[in-house]
Design a protein around this motif. Structure first.
Motif, mmCIF file in Angstrom:
data_model
loop_
_atom_site.group_PDB
_atom_site.id
_atom_site.type_symbol
_atom_site.label_atom_id
_atom_site.label_comp_id
_atom_site.label_asym_id
_atom_site.label_seq_id
_atom_site.Cartn_x
_atom_site.Cartn_y
_atom_site.Cartn_z
ATOM 1 N N TYR A 29 0.850 -1.176 0.000
ATOM 2 C CA TYR A 29 0.000 0.000 0.000
ATOM 3 C C TYR A 29 0.893 1.237 0.000
ATOM 4 C CZ TYR A 29 -4.335 -2.523 1.222
ATOM 5 O OH TYR A 29 -5.451 -3.345 1.223
ATOM 6 N N GLY A 65 -5.193 9.120 2.150
ATOM 7 C CA GLY A 65 -5.460 7.764 2.614
ATOM 8 C C GLY A 65 -4.543 6.749 1.968
ATOM 9 N N LEU A 66 -4.736 5.505 2.327
ATOM 10 C CA LEU A 66 -3.942 4.406 1.795
ATOM 11 C C LEU A 66 -4.495 3.938 0.452
ATOM 12 C CD1 LEU A 66 -3.528 2.395 5.050
ATOM 13 C CD2 LEU A 66 -1.640 3.138 3.638
ATOM 14 N N LYS A 116 -7.577 -10.232 8.716
ATOM 15 C CA LYS A 116 -6.690 -9.373 9.494
ATOM 16 C C LYS A 116 -5.430 -9.077 8.697
ATOM 17 C CE LYS A 116 -4.323 -8.984 13.926
ATOM 18 N NZ LYS A 116 -4.133 -9.596 15.267
ATOM 19 N N LEU A 117 -5.138 -7.800 8.519
ATOM 20 C CA LEU A 117 -3.922 -7.370 7.844
ATOM 21 C C LEU A 117 -2.876 -6.994 8.879
ATOM 22 C CD1 LEU A 117 -5.315 -5.062 4.999
ATOM 23 C CD2 LEU A 117 -4.892 -7.524 4.948
ATOM 24 N N PHE A 167 0.540 -4.928 9.176
ATOM 25 C CA PHE A 167 1.304 -3.913 8.464
ATOM 26 C C PHE A 167 2.757 -3.898 8.918
ATOM 27 C CE2 PHE A 167 -1.510 -1.084 6.009
ATOM 28 C CZ PHE A 167 -2.724 -1.677 6.301
ATOM 29 N N MET A 216 -17.403 -6.759 5.385
ATOM 30 C CA MET A 216 -16.464 -6.488 6.467
ATOM 31 C C MET A 216 -16.092 -5.014 6.500
ATOM 32 S SD MET A 216 -16.030 -9.733 7.170
ATOM 33 C CE MET A 216 -14.586 -9.843 8.229
ATOM 34 N N PHE A 224 -13.498 -2.437 8.933
ATOM 35 C CA PHE A 224 -12.413 -2.484 9.909
ATOM 36 C C PHE A 224 -12.068 -1.062 10.342
ATOM 37 C CE2 PHE A 224 -11.455 -6.862 8.775
ATOM 38 C CZ PHE A 224 -11.882 -6.937 7.460
ATOM 39 N N TYR A 274 -8.796 1.098 12.029
ATOM 40 C CA TYR A 274 -7.370 1.086 12.327
ATOM 41 C C TYR A 274 -6.969 2.394 13.002
ATOM 42 C CZ TYR A 274 -6.725 -2.844 9.045
ATOM 43 O OH TYR A 274 -6.778 -4.054 8.399
ATOM 44 N N LEU A 294 0.096 1.157 10.845
ATOM 45 C CA LEU A 294 -1.310 0.970 11.182
ATOM 46 C C LEU A 294 -1.495 -0.229 12.102
ATOM 47 C CD1 LEU A 294 -1.376 2.521 8.332
ATOM 48 C CD2 LEU A 294 -3.722 1.672 8.230
ATOM 49 N N LEU A 344 -4.681 -2.581 13.773
ATOM 50 C CA LEU A 344 -6.106 -2.883 13.722
ATOM 51 C C LEU A 344 -6.719 -2.733 15.111
ATOM 52 C CD1 LEU A 344 -8.528 -3.967 12.059
ATOM 53 C CD2 LEU A 344 -7.808 -6.272 12.733
ATOM 54 N N GLU A 375 -9.191 -6.226 18.847
ATOM 55 C CA GLU A 375 -7.849 -6.775 18.928
ATOM 56 C C GLU A 375 -7.289 -6.561 20.328
ATOM 57 O OE1 GLU A 375 -6.311 -8.499 16.303
ATOM 58 O OE2 GLU A 375 -8.384 -8.344 15.616
ATOM 59 N N LEU A 380 -8.504 5.253 10.686
ATOM 60 C CA LEU A 380 -8.921 4.897 9.336
ATOM 61 C C LEU A 380 -9.905 3.742 9.368
ATOM 62 C CD1 LEU A 380 -5.437 5.209 9.181
ATOM 63 C CD2 LEU A 380 -6.153 5.510 6.820
ATOM 64 N N GLN A 392 -8.444 -5.079 1.045
ATOM 65 C CA GLN A 392 -9.139 -4.053 1.794
ATOM 66 C C GLN A 392 -8.870 -2.690 1.174
ATOM 67 O OE1 GLN A 392 -8.535 -4.122 6.048
ATOM 68 N NE2 GLN A 392 -8.699 -6.352 6.137
ATOM 69 N N TYR A 393 -9.892 -1.868 1.184
ATOM 70 C CA TYR A 393 -9.796 -0.509 0.664
ATOM 71 C C TYR A 393 -10.030 0.459 1.811
ATOM 72 C CZ TYR A 393 -10.073 -3.014 -3.711
ATOM 73 O OH TYR A 393 -9.812 -3.889 -4.736
ATOM 74 N N PHE A 394 -9.229 1.509 1.839
ATOM 75 C CA PHE A 394 -9.192 2.392 2.993
ATOM 76 C C PHE A 394 -9.838 3.739 2.717
ATOM 77 C CE2 PHE A 394 -6.567 0.278 6.164
ATOM 78 C CZ PHE A 394 -6.098 -0.788 5.434
ATOM 79 N N GLY A 395 -10.460 4.277 3.765
ATOM 80 C CA GLY A 395 -10.945 5.634 3.723
ATOM 81 C C GLY A 395 -9.800 6.623 3.885
#
Lengths: 112, 115
Positions: free
Chosen positions: A36, A43-44, A99-100, A102, B31, B33, B35, B43, B45, B58, B92, B104-107
């Motif tokens: 990413y 943002g990412l 779950k990612l 990083f 889903m 999430f 972060y 980042l 979670l 978590e 995020l 996954q795509y992030f805001g």
């Protein structure tokens, strides 16, 4: 347990020269791996992902990464850096879950 | 991909107060999430929010501090409660679709400063 290590916290290159951002992973299973990018105050954005198909993955903006199981590596490369590539890059691992994990990030600087 | 918006984009808050962050997606997703990205850090979670069930937190994050709502398939909120300066971070949200290889795509994130 899965983890990812980005070997360089900062990388500096001149515009037009190659980029190499290094990432090593640790995983008990066949992982999914991602890169990413995060531009300042933005943002990412997903650059590319590996999910057990071709080991050489091509992403956006001319970036690509090669999955090397024997070396547990997933390094990100680009043949010729552009000023707009200056950003923070994150290597990410996932083990068949949502779950990612990083990495700590690599800040890429591009000089004219 | 998905178009994700967050509100507010940034805020400055006093310690002891609470802030609710909204995350809106332009399509239905399974889903969602949340972060946290502390200054100069990567980042982490906080929790996974699925519609119709309790959020899964978590290690190191608790519901009393970070309550989450997921009322439908396009919306979620994260509340940062009883804030302290240590909560100053970027928060995020991201979305993913089960079966789409964990992408996954992030805001754009919410920048929070607690004084």
């Amino acid at each position: 347990a899965q983890s990812v290590t980005q070997l360089d916290s900062h990388v500096s290159v001149s515009e037009g020269t190659p980029v190499l951002l290094r990432c090593n992973y640790s995983s008990s299973y066949s992982p999914s791996l991602f890169w990413y990018v995060q531009h300042p105050n933005k943002g990412l954005q997903l650059l590319l992902k590996y999910t057990s198909a071709a080991t050489l993955v091509k992403g956006i903006n001319g970036f690509e990464a090669e999955f090397k199981k024997s070396e547990t590596s997933f390094h990100l490369t680009k043949p010729s850096a552009h000023m707009s590539d200056a950003a923070e890059y994150f290597c990410v691992v996932s083990e068949n879950t949502d779950k990612l994990i990083f990495g700590t990030g690599t800040r890429l600087q591009v000089f004219p | 991909s998905a178009v994700i918006s967050q509100k507010p984009s940034r805020d400055i808050c006093q310690r002891g107060t609470s802030l609710t962050i909204q995350c809106q997606v332009d399509s239905q997703v399974t889903m969602m999430f949340w972060y946290r990205q502390q200054p100069g850090q990567s980042l982490t979670l906080i929790a996974t929010a699925n519609q119709g069930s309790e959020a899964t937190y978590e290690s190191g994050f608790v519901i009393d501090k970070f309550p989450i709502s997921r009322p439908n398939l396009t919306f979620s909120t994260l509340t940062v409660s009883n804030m302290s300066p240590e909560d100053s971070s970027i928060y995020l949200c991201s979305v993913g679709r089960t079966g789409v290889q964990e992408t996954q795509y992030f805001g754009p994130g919410t920048r929070l400063l607690v004084l």
